[in-house]
Design a protein around this motif. Structure first.
Motif, PDB file in Angstrom:
ATOM      1  N   GLU A 346      22.789 -27.101  38.234  1.00 36.03           N
ATOM      2  CA  GLU A 346      24.021 -26.343  38.754  1.00 36.03           C
ATOM      3  C   GLU A 346      23.600 -25.082  39.262  1.00 36.03           C
ATOM      4  N   LEU A 356      29.963 -31.878  44.471  1.00 35.71           N
ATOM      5  CA  LEU A 356      30.648 -31.598  43.649  1.00 35.71           C
ATOM      6  C   LEU A 356      29.707 -32.485  42.241  1.00 35.71           C
ATOM      7  N   LEU A 357      29.813 -31.780  41.265  1.00 37.62           N
ATOM      8  CA  LEU A 357      28.979 -32.071  40.060  1.00 37.62           C
ATOM      9  C   LEU A 357      29.862 -32.257  38.910  1.00 37.62           C
ATOM     10  N   ASN A 358      29.627 -33.392  38.239  1.00 37.87           N
ATOM     11  CA  ASN A 358      30.327 -33.862  36.888  1.00 37.87           C
ATOM     12  C   ASN A 358      30.028 -32.845  35.829  1.00 37.87           C
ATOM     13  N   LEU A 359      30.935 -33.193  34.701  1.00 38.87           N
ATOM     14  CA  LEU A 359      30.634 -32.009  33.690  1.00 38.87           C
ATOM     15  C   LEU A 359      29.260 -32.556  33.080  1.00 38.87           C
ATOM     16  N   LYS A 360      29.129 -33.858  33.022  1.00 37.54           N
ATOM     17  CA  LYS A 360      27.826 -34.402  32.304  1.00 37.54           C
ATOM     18  C   LYS A 360      26.675 -34.025  33.089  1.00 37.54           C
ATOM     19  N   ARG A 361      26.566 -33.506  34.153  1.00 34.95           N
ATOM     20  CA  ARG A 361      25.571 -33.158  35.165  1.00 34.95           C
ATOM     21  C   ARG A 361      24.608 -34.184  35.338  1.00 34.95           C
ATOM     22  N   ARG A 363      25.858 -36.746  37.605  1.00 31.76           N
ATOM     23  CA  ARG A 363      26.276 -37.471  38.893  1.00 31.76           C
ATOM     24  C   ARG A 363      26.758 -36.234  39.824  1.00 31.76           C
ATOM     25  N   GLU A 365      28.387 -35.707  43.965  1.00 29.66           N
ATOM     26  CA  GLU A 365      28.824 -36.047  45.240  1.00 29.66           C
ATOM     27  C   GLU A 365      28.977 -35.217  46.073  1.00 29.66           C
ATOM     28  N   GLN A 538      23.952 -41.030  40.932  1.00 22.94           N
ATOM     29  CA  GLN A 538      24.362 -41.283  39.722  1.00 22.94           C
ATOM     30  C   GLN A 538      22.786 -41.524  38.636  1.00 22.94           C
TER      31      GLN A 538
END
Length: 554
Positions: A346, A356-361, A363, A365, A538
Motif C-alpha cells: 500500500e 481500495l485495499l482491504n485491511l488484510k491487504r 484484496r 478493488e 483477490q
C-alpha cells in the motif's frame, strides 16, 4: 579306515544342508562319521575352513582364488566352538521358556475355539438378516400378485358386461327381440308410449356401435415391478457396508496450493468414529503404495507434497472395527514451484483515490469509474482512464516461485504478471497521459510496443484479463484473433523461473499452462497488477493458514 567322499544326495551332511539346517548341525554330523568331507569345487582338497559370510565350510583353495577369496573365513575348530556355544544357549533358552510356550499353545487353542464360535454366530446373524429380507420379499410378492389378480378380475367383469350388452343387439336376443315384439302391437296409444322409450335405447346402442371402445385395458404395464434399485442395493451387500456408508470427497472444497486441503462429507445417518485419508503420488513407471493419515474430522491438510506432480486422494470411514469401502479418488496437480507468499504493497505507488485495499491487504478493488462519473460535467471530448498499478510487498531475485489469485468476473480490465524494480519505478513515477491510450507500453489492446519486443527478453510481462476473458498477447506468427481469447480461469496462477528467465500463466483449476514467455530477471522482480475501470483481484490464501483459522473458529 578313512574314506574320502564327495557331497552326494545320500550323505546325511548334504541332506542337512539341503533341508536348511544351520552350519552347526553340519559340524555336529561330522562327529558322527569317520569320513572326511572333500570340497565340491576342488575335489582333491579337504574341507578345513568356514566362510562366515556364506555360512558354509570351504577349502583353502576357495579362499585363495575361488569364490570365497574376498570373504572372511575362520578355522573349522573356531567355527565349531562358536556355533556350538550359540546352539547350546538357544536350547537352554527354549528349555527355560517351556512353560511360556505351553501357555501360549493353550491360549492359541482357546482362540481357535473362540474363532469357531464367533464364526458360527456370524453365520447365524447373517442368516437372520437374509431371512428378514426373504420375509419382506415374500410379503411384497404376495401383495403385488394380489393387486394384479384384483385388477385382472375387475377388467374381466367389465369386458363380460360389455359382451352381454352387445349380445342384446343381436337378432332374437335382448333389445332387438323386444323391439320386434313391440312392432306387433296394434294398439296405437300403447305402441307410442312403449316405442318412445325403446327408440331412445336403440339410439344409444347405435351410437355405441359407431364409437366402439373396450371397457378396460388389456395391458398390465402399470403393474411391472421395478427392482433395478433394489437389485443394485442387494448387489452391494458386503461386510464393509454394515451400517456405515461410503464417504464422499467434496471436490469444490478440496484444492491444492502450498499444501493440499481435502474435505469430505458422510452421507449416512450414523457418523463414523474416525476416517483414514489415503494419498499417493501418481507415477506411470512405479506402483507407489498409499500413505495413510487417521483423521477425526471431515477435512485434512496434507503437506510435504512434491511440486508439479499428480496426487490421488481417497478416504474411508471407520465405525468400531467396521470399515467402509474407499471413496472415489480425487486427482489434484500440485503447483510447478513452491508457493510465494506476499500481500499488496500500500506504499509503493498505491493510488488510494482509485484503488481500495482491504485491511488484510490481500484484496484490491478499482473504483476509478466513480471518479470519472464525478468529473463527467467537465468531459466534452474523448477521455481515457489510465491503468492504476499495485505490486506485491516482496520481491524475487532467484529461484522458482508460484502464486495464484482470482480476478472477479465483473472486472473490466485487469493486467497481471511480473515487472522488475526499475521498470516499476519508471511506470509509477512517469506522468500520466490522460489523452492517449497508447501511452501504456503493455496495455494489451492498441499498444504496438508489445509486438515490437515480443521476441526480445524485456524486464516485464503482463497479460490482460477482463470481461470474463483471458487475452493472450499477440504473436507475429498468428493473425487469428480467436486464438488469443480464452475463457477466464476461476483462479489464475503465475510461475516465475528466475534461473531460466521465464514466466508462465496457469489455469490453476486444471494446473494447465495458458501462456509463457521469456523475461529479463536481472533486477528484483515483483508480482505486478494493474486495474482500469471496475474490477477486483483477490490473492489466494495459504491453505495451511486458512485451515488453522477455520479450526480456531470451530
Amino acid at each position: 579306515m578313512i574314506h574320502s567322499m564327495m557331497w552326494d544326495q545320500t550323505s546325511p551332511i548334504r541332506a542337512a544342508l539341503d533341508f536348511g539346517f544351520p552350519p552347526l548341525a553340519w559340524i555336529e554330523l561330522t562327529e558322527l562319521t569317520d569320513q572326511i568331507l572333500m570340497c565340491p569345487e576342488h575335489e582333491t582338497e579337504r574341507i578345513n575352513m568356514y566362510c562366515e559370510l556364506c555360512r558354509r565350510p570351504v577349502c583353502h583353495l576357495c579362499k585363495l582364488g575361488g569364490s570365497h577369496a574376498n570373504h572372511r573365513v575362520t578355522t573349522m575348530s573356531s567355527a565349531y566352538k562358536t556355533l556350538k556355544e550359540k546352539l547350546s544357549k538357544d536350547i537352554d533358552y527354549l528349555i527355560g521358556k517351556e512353560s511360556q510356550v505351553k501357555s501360549q499353545i493353550s491360549e492359541l487353542n482357546l482362540l481357535m475355539k473362540e474363532t469357531e464360535c464367533n464364526g458360527e454366530r456370524a453365520k447365524e446373524e447373517a442368516m437372520t438378516h437374509f431371512e428378514k429380507l426373504f420375509e419382506i420379499l415374500e410379503e411384497r410378492k404376495s401383495s403385488v400378485l394380489k393387486a394384479i389378480d384384483v385388477s385382472k378380475k375387475l377388467r374381466l367383469d367389465k369386458f363380460q358386461t360389455q359382451v352381454e350388452e352387445y349380445q342384446g343387439l343381436l337378432e332374437n336376443n335382448g333389445l332387438v327381440g323386444y323391439a320386434q315384439e313391440v312392432l306387433k302391437e296394434t294398439d296405437q296409444s300403447c305402441f307410442v308410449q312403449t316405442a318412445k322409450q325403446l327408440h331412445l335405447r336403440i339410439q344409444k346402442a347405435t351410437e355405441s356401435l359407431k364409437s366402439f371402445r373396450p371397457a378396460a385395458q388389456t395391458s398390465f404395464e402399470d403393474y411391472v415391478v421395478n427392482t433395478c434399485k433394489q437389485t443394485e442395493v442387494l448387489g452391494e451387500l458386503s461386510f464393509f457396508s454394515s451400517g456405515i456408508d461410503v464417504p464422499e470427497i467434496n471436490e469444490d472444497q478440496s484444492k491444492v496450493y502450498n499444501n493440499a486441503l481435502i474435505s469430505w462429507h458422510h452421507p449416512g445417518k450414523d457418523k463414523a468414529d474416525n476416517y483414514v485419508l489415503e494419498y499417493r503420488k501418481m507415477n506411470r513407471d512405479e506402483d507407489i503404495s498409499w500413505n495413510e493419515i487417521q483423521v477425526c474430522g471431515t477435512s485434512k491438510v496434507v503437506s510435504d507434497l512434491e511440486d508439479n506432480s499428480h496426487y490421488a486422494f481417497r478416504v474411508r470411514a471407520y465405525k468400531g472395527s467396521i470399515c467402509s469401502p474407499c471413496s472415489r479418488e480425487l486427482i489434484l496437480h500440485t503447483p510447478p514451484a513452491p508457493v510465494f507468499s506476499f500481500l499488496f504493497d500500500e506504499k509503493c505507488g498505491y493510488n488510494n483515490e482509485h484503488l481500495l485495499l482491504n485491511l488484510k491487504r490481500d484484496r484490491v478493488e478499482s473504483r476509478a469509474g466513480f471518479t470519472t462519473l464525478l468529473a463527467a460535467d467537465r468531459i466534452q471530448v474523448g477521455y481515457y482512464t489510465s491503468l492504476d498499478y499495485i505490486i506485491g510487498d516482496s520481491g524475487i531475485t532467484k529461484g522458482k516461485h508460484f502464486w495464484a489469485f482470482r480476478v472477479e468476473p465483473y472486472s473490466y480490465l485487469v493486467k497481471v504478471g511480473v515487472a522488475s524494480s526499475d521498470k516499476l519505478q519508471e511506470w509509477l513515477r512517469s506522468p500520466r497521459d490522460a489523452v492517449s491510450p497508447r501511452y501504456e507500453q503493455d496495455s494489451g489492446h492498441d499498444s504496438g510496443s508489445e509486438d515490437t519486443c515480443f521476441d526480445s527478453s524485456q524486464p516485464f510481462t503482463l497479460v490482460a484479463i477482463g470481461m470474463k476473458k483471458f487475452f493472450i498477447p499477440k504473436s507475429p506468427t498468428s493473425n487469428e484473433p480467436e486464438n488469443r481469447v480464452l475463457p477466464m480461469p476461476t483462479t489464475v496462477g503465475i510461475f516465475l523461473d528466475c534461473d531460466k528467465g521465464k514466466v508462465s500463466f496457469y489455469d490453476t483449476e486444471h494446473m494447465k499452462c495458458l501462456y509463457e514467455r521469456q523475461v529479463d530477471c536481472s533486477h528484483t522482480m515483483y508480482p505486478a497488477f494493474a486495474l482500469m475501470g471496475s474490477g477486483a483481484v483477490q490473492l489466494e490464501e495459504s491453505i495451511t493458514a486458512k485451515y488453522l483459522e477455520y479450526q480456531e473458529d470451530m
